[in-house]
Design a protein around this motif. Structure first.
Motif, short mmCIF file in Angstrom:
data_model
loop_
_atom_site.label_atom_id
_atom_site.label_comp_id
_atom_site.label_asym_id
_atom_site.label_seq_id
_atom_site.Cartn_x
_atom_site.Cartn_y
_atom_site.Cartn_z
N THR A 42 -54.78 -3.64 80.74
CA THR A 42 -56.09 -3.44 81.38
C THR A 42 -56.00 -3.60 82.90
O THR A 42 -56.99 -3.91 83.56
N LYS A 43 -54.82 -3.39 83.47
CA LYS A 43 -54.64 -3.61 84.90
C LYS A 43 -55.58 -2.76 85.75
O LYS A 43 -56.10 -3.23 86.77
N ASP B 152 -59.11 -4.25 85.52
CA ASP B 152 -59.18 -5.53 86.23
C ASP B 152 -59.15 -5.35 87.74
O ASP B 152 -59.74 -6.14 88.49
#
Length: 379
Positions: free
Chosen positions: A192-193, A196
């Motif tokens: 989920t970089k 985020d």
């Protein structure tokens, strides 16, 4: 030549004209996309730049009579400048996103598609087709996903195994019934970089973007930028690359296949202060070849003012005061007033106080008040 042989010949030819990847899919409706677009519309998450008729976005038969296939193409673009320039005090620079480096990609892809069309006509005299890039009704990404060009990432970009998400997309609808290619499996997994890292929380969840909060969209608007986004803009003057640069799939991806896509560092990472005083002619001469110039100079100038505020560039105070006094556009005057408050200093404060009495536009007055409050937060 049968259809299978024709497909192989088109693939072969595409490589000779600078198409980095090509895929084929049916011309059936994009039913899953229809549902997603309806949800986006209901939530108010669309940018407003899209084709407003959802049916045209999902049904190729509304764009061409009796379509049979769609050919999807991808061209890889560079992610690094060969001649890098550095921003420094007194000479602060803004940045255009990578998708706006080099010549306008709409023109580059249209060139490749027109060559592909001409070759199709040479091989199949009764062929029919219609092509589009970005501003067409179809979703380039939905077509590319179904044609096996790449998978749809959580940041809503198409990721190719070869070039990551740093690709331009375009397509040609045709009456030739090509055998469709298989879609690719997503490699996003549990990562989920991108979600985020999104500066404004525009990525609501994997695969869902609120365009109204996306910096890429916000930099293209023409009015006053909402306060909450000014703080996140940094030195971006067009677009945003954050959700791409943080992605592990994009690590190390940098391709320089097309001369017309090569960035001129002085143009794509320009000095900010000169932008503030450009005429329309000067703006077109310097930035006209970029896709990022399509909305004209006003958004770029507004964003440049905010970027100077981000740097707290005291050398820009005189320029900003001049804008407040002389620029006929309220958005530019008001943004300059806000920026003076962010930069601070006695000269900036005195200028805001003096202009508060003479400014007639209510929105600019609000910006002057915001600027003055930064000198005295208890006002």
């Amino acid at each position: 030549m049968n259809i299978a042989e024709l497909k192989e010949e088109i693939i072969r030819y595409s490589k000779t004209i600078g198409i980095d990847k090509i895929g084929f899919t049916t011309a059936s409706t994009f039913d899953g996309l229809r549902n997603r677009l309806m949800i986006q519309q209901e939530l108010g998450f669309q940018s407003g730049f899209e084709e407003p008729d959802i049916e045209k976005r999902v049904n190729p038969a509304l764009l061409m009579d009796q379509p049979m296939s769609i050919i999807s193409i991808a061209l890889a673009y560079p992610t690094k400048m060969k001649d890098r320039v550095v921003s420094k005090p007194g000479e602060r620079r803004g940045i255009f996103c990578r998708a706006s480096w080099g010549d306008d990609y709409h023109l580059v892809l249209k060139d490749r598609l027109s060559k592909l069309e001409a070759y199709l006509e040479e091989l199949v005299p009764d062929v029919r087709f219609t092509s589009m890039v970005d501003t067409g009704a179809l979703s380039d990404r939905a077509v590319a996903e179904r044609a096996g060009i790449g998978w749809s990432g959580k940041n809503c970009s198409i990721f190719t195994p070869e070039f990551g998400s740093y690709v331009y997309l375009g397509e040609t609808i045709t009456n030739i019934p090509f055998e469709p290619d298989e879609p690719l499996e997503s490699k996003c997994g549990t990562c989920t970089k991108c979600i985020d890292a999104c500066p404004t929380g525009a990525l609501v969840q994997g695969g869902q973007l609120n365009a109204q909060r996306c910096i890429s969209f916000i930099t293209q608007t023409k009015g006053f930028m909402p306060d909450e986004f000014r703080e996140e803009l940094g030195n971006r003057i067009y677009g945003c690359d954050t959700c791409q640069t943080v992605c592990p799939e994009n690590k190390g991806k940098d391709f320089h296949f097309h001369e017309e896509m090569e960035p001129d560092s002085e143009i794509v990472k320009p000095l900010l202060k000169p932008i503030l005083h450009m005429s329309n002619k000067e703006f077109k001469e310097k930035f006209g070849r970029l896709s990022g110039s399509w909305r004209g100079k006003k958004p770029i100038q507004r964003n440049s003012i905010i970027a100077l505020a981000h740097f707290k560039d005291e050398s820009a105070v005189e320029d900003l005061i001049m804008l407040m006094k002389k620029d006929p556009r309220p958005v530019i005057r008001g943004t300059a007033a806000w920026a003076l408050g962010k930069i601070g200093g006695e000269e900036a404060e005195k200028a805001l106080q003096a202009l508060q009495a003479s400014e007639n536009d209510p929105e600019v007055q609000q910006e002057i008040e915001k600027g003055l409050k930064m000198f005295n937060p208890i006002m």
